[in-house]
Write an enzyme that holds these catalytic residues in place. Structure first.
Site, short mmCIF file in Angstrom:
data_model
loop_
_atom_site.label_atom_id
_atom_site.label_comp_id
_atom_site.label_asym_id
_atom_site.label_seq_id
_atom_site.Cartn_x
_atom_site.Cartn_y
_atom_site.Cartn_z
N CYS A 38 17.66 -5.08 50.16
CA CYS A 38 18.45 -4.67 49.00
C CYS A 38 18.24 -3.22 48.60
O CYS A 38 19.02 -2.67 47.81
CB CYS A 38 18.15 -5.58 47.81
SG CYS A 38 18.62 -7.29 48.07
N HIS B 242 26.46 -7.42 43.61
CA HIS B 242 25.40 -6.77 44.38
C HIS B 242 25.76 -6.76 45.86
O HIS B 242 25.35 -7.65 46.61
CB HIS B 242 24.09 -7.53 44.12
CG HIS B 242 22.90 -7.08 44.89
ND1 HIS B 242 22.76 -5.81 45.43
CD2 HIS B 242 21.75 -7.75 45.20
CE1 HIS B 242 21.60 -5.73 46.03
NE2 HIS B 242 20.97 -6.90 45.92
N CYS C 130 14.34 -4.29 43.57
CA CYS C 130 13.42 -5.16 44.29
C CYS C 130 13.97 -5.37 45.70
O CYS C 130 15.17 -5.23 45.95
CB CYS C 130 13.25 -6.49 43.57
SG CYS C 130 14.77 -7.46 43.39
N GLY D 67 13.47 -7.68 49.53
CA GLY D 67 12.92 -8.83 50.23
C GLY D 67 11.64 -8.50 50.96
O GLY D 67 11.42 -7.38 51.42
#
Length: 413
Positions: free
Chosen positions: A94, A369, A399, A401
């Protein structure tokens, strides 16, 4: 701290379309074409030669099918830019779109490059999450024995449980995201960066505004939604039949039992979208007489424990702030990606941030997103809002993964 300047000359993005095959307004457009339209637009807006671009750096998370085969280079070709322009595609989950910007900033600040276009794309309607087949750990059984990573929704609910955030807390945050996005859309706050997406063949405008927000959302409607990850948490996944919840609790027994508070209404939306940011060196800006909009002050990444996974925006932000010689109170506006409502809530608590400075135009809960693009989208959104309000600095953080975070501080010129 960068030794040279990395100037942000401009930033553009597509509207975000619902990420449903055949239903979202952008689902009929190849992801290469989404980027190609932005590449042409930003070069035209700057008034420079496309041949001046040293490289195109793009974040893409699901690098499979239509998003495989080095999407960045193919987008350059699809855009009709000079064949001398190269392209590279990266994946930091992300954080990919912001990482692309940061790599570009490193290139121009070092003097190795003069003009780089960076950003990201994700067509989640055409290339759904998990299309690369790698899972959370690349299907490595040996790694799984060392670090059994649970799905992010389980991690989000685990954080809420440990931090004491209730279902009402996350729903109220989600409602604020929707309300702020609605106000921003109605007041045209996104217009400077938005580039309407056209049908690549007919030229017809397909989408001019973000189509994911649900105007008029109420707390009662959010409260009626069922937890999205409760059934998933009960799924057997461990070597001895342990459920995903049990595997997470083996690492965090102090949680007792995971309270599943996240729903489709307080988690990020699945959408299609792309964004591109132009970064230039001191020498190039002077030579071309450009007027930069901002500069990169600092950037950082940080790792965290991979089961809880989503708590690294705070340490990444602290690291970037330290590099810039700043504190959290020095930042005028924050963009903390709303992967799940608990992520900005936990980050605000950890850094003692005033909520009125965070995601002032809504976030991914309302707007969606598009995984590989979001970081670059947030940077452009922060820049537009700094200019609108006459403020100086913004910090963008996401944040990631596997237990990572990324942060970038920009300063308006």
């Amino acid at each position: 701290m960068l030794t040279g300047q990395a100037w942000i000359v401009d930033a553009v993005r597509t509207p975000r379309g619902r990420g449903k095959a055949g239903k979202g307004a952008l689902s009929g457009v190849h992801p290469q074409e989404l980027v190609a339209q932005l590449l042409r637009a930003i070069v035209d807006r700057m008034g420079v030669s496309a041949g001046d671009v040293d490289d195109v750096v793009l974040g893409v998370v699901s690098q499979a099918g239509e998003q495989g085969a080095n999407l960045a280079r193919n987008a350059v070709l699809a855009a009709g830019l000079a064949e001398s322009v190269t392209g590279v595609t990266l994946n930091r989950f992300c954080g990919s779109g912001l990482q692309a910007v940061n790599f570009a900033a490193m290139g121009v600040a070092s003097g190795a490059q003069r003009l780089v276009l960076a950003g990201g794309v994700e067509s989640m309607s055409r290339v759904p999450m998990g299309s690369d087949g790698g899972g959370l750990d690349g299907n490595n059984a040996l790694l799984r024995r060392k670090h059994f990573q649970v799905p992010q929704g389980i991690s989000a609910d685990l954080i809420a449980t440990l931090e004491g955030f209730s279902r009402e807390d996350v729903d109220r945050f989600a409602l604020r995201s929707q309300q702020r996005a609605e106000a921003a859309q109605k007041e045209g706050r996104f217009q400077r960066s938005l580039v309407p997406v056209r049908d690549p063949e007919s030229g017809k405008v397909l989408l001019e505004v973000d189509e994911h927000p649900r105007h008029g959302t109420t707390l009662e409607a959010l409260a009626a939604l069922q937890p999205a990850f409760e059934a998933l948490g009960a799924t057997p996944a461990g070597p001895n039949g342990e459920s995903l919840d049990q595997l997470a609790l083996a690492r965090y027994p102090q949680a007792g039992a995971i309270r599943h508070v996240h729903t489709a209404g307080n988690s990020s939306g699945i959408v299609d979208g792309a964004a591109v940011v132009a970064l230039a060196s001191d020498a190039y800006v002077r030579e071309r007489g450009l007027r930069p909009r901002a500069r990169i002050r600092a950037m950082a990444t940080a790792g965290a424990e991979p089961v809880i996974m989503l708590t690294a925006p705070a340490p990444a932000s602290r690291k970037a702030l330290a590099m810039a010689g700043m504190t959290a109170r020095d930042i005028d506006l924050w963009e903390i990606n709303e992967a799940f409502a608990v992520v900005p809530l936990q980050t605000m608590r950890a850094l003692e941030i005033d909520p009125d400075r965070v995601n002032v135009n809504g976030g991914a809960i309302a707007l969606g997103h598009p995984l590989g693009a979001t970081g670059a989208i947030l940077l452009g959104t922060a820049l537009d809002e700094l200019e609108r309000r006459g403020l100086g600095t913004a910090l963008v953080t996401l944040c990631i993964g596997g237990g990572m975070g990324i942060a970038t501080i920009i300063e308006r010129v």
